[in-house]
Scaffold this active site. Sequence first.
Site, PDB file in Angstrom:
ATOM      1  N   TYR A 436      -4.957 -37.474  11.633  1.00  0.00           N
ATOM      2  CA  TYR A 436      -3.714 -37.171  12.356  1.00  0.00           C
ATOM      3  C   TYR A 436      -2.473 -37.571  11.567  1.00  0.00           C
ATOM      4  CZ  TYR A 436      -4.192 -41.914  14.567  1.00  0.00           C
ATOM      5  OH  TYR A 436      -4.331 -43.246  14.846  1.00  0.00           O
ATOM      6  N   GLU A 437      -1.335 -37.042  12.053  1.00  0.00           N
ATOM      7  CA  GLU A 437      -0.027 -37.186  11.398  1.00  0.00           C
ATOM      8  C   GLU A 437      -0.041 -36.647   9.969  1.00  0.00           C
ATOM      9  OE1 GLU A 437       2.029 -37.643  13.434  1.00  0.00           O
ATOM     10  OE2 GLU A 437       1.046 -38.765  15.013  1.00  0.00           O
ATOM     11  N   GLY A 438      -0.747 -35.553   9.771  1.00  0.00           N
ATOM     12  CA  GLY A 438      -0.873 -34.951   8.452  1.00  0.00           C
ATOM     13  C   GLY A 438      -2.116 -35.465   7.776  1.00  0.00           C
TER      14      GLY A 438
END
Length: 560
Positions: A436-438
Amino acid sequence: MTQPYRPDAALSARWLLDVLDAPATWRELPALAEHADADLTRQVLEEAATFVHEVVAPLNRVGDETGARWHDGAVTMPPGFRDAYQAFWRAGWPALSAPPALGGQGLPVALEFVLYEWLSAANHGWTMAPGLLHGAVECLRHHASPALQAQYLPKLVSGEWLATMALTEAHAGSDLGLLRTRATPAGDDGYRIEGTKIFISGGEHDLTDNIVHLVLARLPDAPPGPKGLSQLLAPKWLPDGRRNAIVCERIEAKMGLHASPTCVLRFDGAEGWLVGAPHQGLAAMFVMMNAARLHVALQGIGLLDAAWQKAHAYAHERRQMRAPQRRDPAQAADPIIDHPAVRRLLDTQRAWIDTGQLLAYRTALALDVAHHHPDGAHRQAAQRWCALITPVLKAAWTEQAFHGASDCLQVFGGHGYVREWGIEQIVRDARVTMIYEGTNEIQAQDLLLRKTLPDGGVALAALLRELQADAPADAAWHAGAQRLHALLTRLAAADEARRLALFPVAGDFLRAVALTLMGWARARLGRHDATWDGEVGAAFDRWVWPEQAWRCEMVERALV
């Protein structure tokens, strides 16, 4: 069978105050000069450590076993979670580094970094709830209208309300240009939002009385692709007391993070207001995403520390066979901490934890400089550090959190694979940080293709020169820095065809940068901590540092 995570306030204070000399940085910043007090730093860290250990950490096991529960669109959090969160915000912890003008305490960002590292280590699922607050506050501060700021910032700064980042849709994960959620103008400068978002952490819960959703959507006149996205604010409860048309359809059944509800949210004409300019939603959202990526890096460091604590304690208690260097010939078996294979596993993880902490705390100091230094050149240099280091910290330390926690599980043998000791939960919880978050692959491409190649490696080379000037006379570190310098020179000279060949080795390049930074941190730590002149430093030199050379070689081969 295992004790809750216990933060080491003295160690973090030593890294900040002695190794990094944080007060010297704070004294240069008018907004923070009054907080450049070592005793205040120690006091805040000690109080934070007590709260984390006594209030949050004991809920980790029940959070994993009970999990968040969904029923008819409502989510009930595990026992004790709401009380702990109410105590958290009422004690002022979410407002630690927020500006006093917004109701915050105005303390250095570094103290917030340490707090969230510890919270993640103690109870990752619980910490997911307040983890986006800082980013949401920064996003609204810089992009929301005065009316929206007045309505929502005070309760987000205090933590009385929580926030989400509603980006992902089922057909569009990392490719935000494919998003389909629509926002149609309505009366009073508002919009009606239609669409479904998935993977929304904390999209519904009972921790707070309201939830503020920051949503990416398309206006009717939006161009295709990512340049057509706008950001809107849509609260769970509207200012007039009505429930907004936002429905939690379900929460996901996941590998880990059972205590954090990962929601599918349906916006059925939900009322919202534009944050920032039309079609400029990504610029507004990236303020939040960059803050979130740094918090995910802290999650990685904290989770690895939690795994190490469990494995280190177990290795001192568990006796098996005779170690090669016997301490007590009268004993039939020795603690497994005396066995070289176990010692290597543990000391290697300690090296990653300590160097990661030092680099994260230095990044926090850079954030304060970027926000508050009176000299523009200093602010620019600090911003350069943060831009380059954020993808490195996020990718390298979340990868190590998962693989290093697995190594810590190995110390337990078969006992680690059963739930009794709690180490398997850390392995499960840590895995999502790489996604997550890239994803980590996106972080690697960001570092190489967007932040290194476009300027021919000039910014990264300047950062290395800054560290070389700052580092002691450590031959191994300087050799590694020169190796990376030489690689940057080759990258700058590569033609377009050669650059295309770099896509598969972007991860190797990021890892090479991470290890180079760790080498600098190792040199600094060796000057201030006896442990780093002993077993941990030796483990770094033998088992961690040699990887830097062959990661550079992997990238060089792609240029041939």
